[in-house]
Write an enzyme that holds these catalytic residues in place. Structure first.
Site, short mmCIF file in Angstrom:
data_model
loop_
_atom_site.label_atom_id
_atom_site.label_comp_id
_atom_site.label_asym_id
_atom_site.label_seq_id
_atom_site.Cartn_x
_atom_site.Cartn_y
_atom_site.Cartn_z
N LYS A 41 23.46 2.62 66.38
CA LYS A 41 23.90 2.13 67.69
C LYS A 41 24.62 3.18 68.52
O LYS A 41 24.62 3.13 69.76
CB LYS A 41 24.80 0.91 67.51
CG LYS A 41 24.08 -0.37 67.14
CD LYS A 41 23.38 -0.99 68.33
CE LYS A 41 22.91 -2.40 68.05
NZ LYS A 41 22.30 -3.04 69.22
N SER A 292 19.18 0.95 59.22
CA SER A 292 19.84 1.09 60.52
C SER A 292 21.36 1.16 60.48
O SER A 292 21.97 1.60 61.44
CB SER A 292 19.40 -0.05 61.44
OG SER A 292 19.77 -1.31 60.89
#
Length: 318
Positions: A41, A292
């Site tokens: 992110k 992720s």
């Protein structure tokens, strides 16, 4: 990549002999859990905030996040030397809240899901006039996330399939756009939690409205509807989508912990769960899985261990 290249890590593309033997594929894990702030992110947040005109940055930054976007925004805002305020769901793991505050952001907890935190952030933004940095529905955020794909294909140019976890769809949209622009033959497959399948439902035609209720151990995937900007890109460029259960996600988390000595969060394990639990045919293929993030609450490991047992029995996993 030039704008954020010096602010983020070039994460490794890692293999597991155990995983390859079990799946019959040539599996490469993109270890974004080793990224700054512990998640991909930061790429999108950094790209957005570093590209803001000074007049917008000086207004301060506001965002909504289930945890990982919050840390990316907080770090990028601190590096830009501007204040940030993040709205987070009440159920956000304490580790993510503490890390966000550590990077210098003000944190407001409220609501049970990302969407509720998002509405609160919008109301505050309208009152204060701060600059909103969306977690996924923003072209510059998506472009930042797309650098994950560019790195993967620089590291291994003959990847055939890439599996990407999906919440609001910023990572999937950004990666799919990048891949199809430069390597159109690579298949892109999104992986969503069965308990929060908004993008999957839209993609497969199973439903077009927002979900009333979402529930999954993968808190980073707790989104009730796909992004207005992300979904058209996903529909255009993504080849397929699958879902995984909480038990299957837990199985992937425990595989990484037991076999690879690596701690991965629920959203980060989703793409790997699809491979381990054979939701996608990887036999004889070179497959990339985006791991992720790694911002998991260590206190919940026993929960993941218990949940993983049924998936291991069902799929005959070691």
């Amino acid at each position: 990549m030039e704008r954020i290249g010096h602010q983020v890590h070039r994460t490794p593309l890692k293999q597991s002999a155990t995983l390859n033997a079990y799946t019959g594929g040539d599996i490469y894990m993109k270890m974004e859990n080793l990224q700054r702030t512990g998640s991909f992110k930061v790429r999108g947040a950094m790209n957005k905030i570093m590209s803001l005109p000074e007049v917008d940055a000086e207004k301060g930054i506001i965002a909504a996040s289930a945890g990982n976007h919050a840390q990316g925004v907080a770090l990028a805002a601190a590096m830009r030397n501007v204040p940030s305020k993040i709205f987070m769901p009440k159920r956000t793991p304490s580790t993510k809240v503490a890390a966000t505050r550590h990077y210098g952001a003000g944190v407001v907890l409220g609501g049970d899901t990302y969407n509720e935190a998002f509405q609160s952030a919008l109301e505050d933004q309208q009152q204060r006039g701060s600059t909103f940095v969306h977690a996924f529905d923003d072209p510059k955020v998506m472009a930042g996330q797309g650098t994950v794909a560019l790195e993967m294909l620089q590291q291994l140019s003959d990847l055939e399939v890439i599996l990407v976890p999906v919440g609001g769809g910023g990572l999937l949209a950004g990666m799919a756009s990048a891949v199809k622009a430069f390597h159109p033959k690579v298949r892109i497959i999104g992986v969503q939690a069965l308990g929060a399948p908004a993008t999957y439902n839209f993609f497969t035609g199973r439903g077009k409205g927002p979900l009333e209720h979402v529930h999954t151990i993968a808190d980073g995937l707790l989104v009730k509807k796909p992004g207005e900007l992300t979904f058209p890109i996903i529909k255009k460029y993504v080849d397929d989508m699958v879902t995984v259960t909480d038990e299957e996600i837990s199985c992937a988390i425990m595989f990484m912990l037991e076999r690879e000595k690596t701690l991965v969060e629920g959203a980060g394990a989703a793409s790997l769960a699809a491979v381990i639990c054979k939701k996608v045919n990887v036999q004889g293929k070179k497959v990339g899985c985006v791991i992720s993030g790694g911002n998991i609450d260590p206190g919940k490991i026993s929960v993941f261990r218990d949940l993983s047992k049924s998936a291991r029995q069902l799929h005959h996993i070691l």
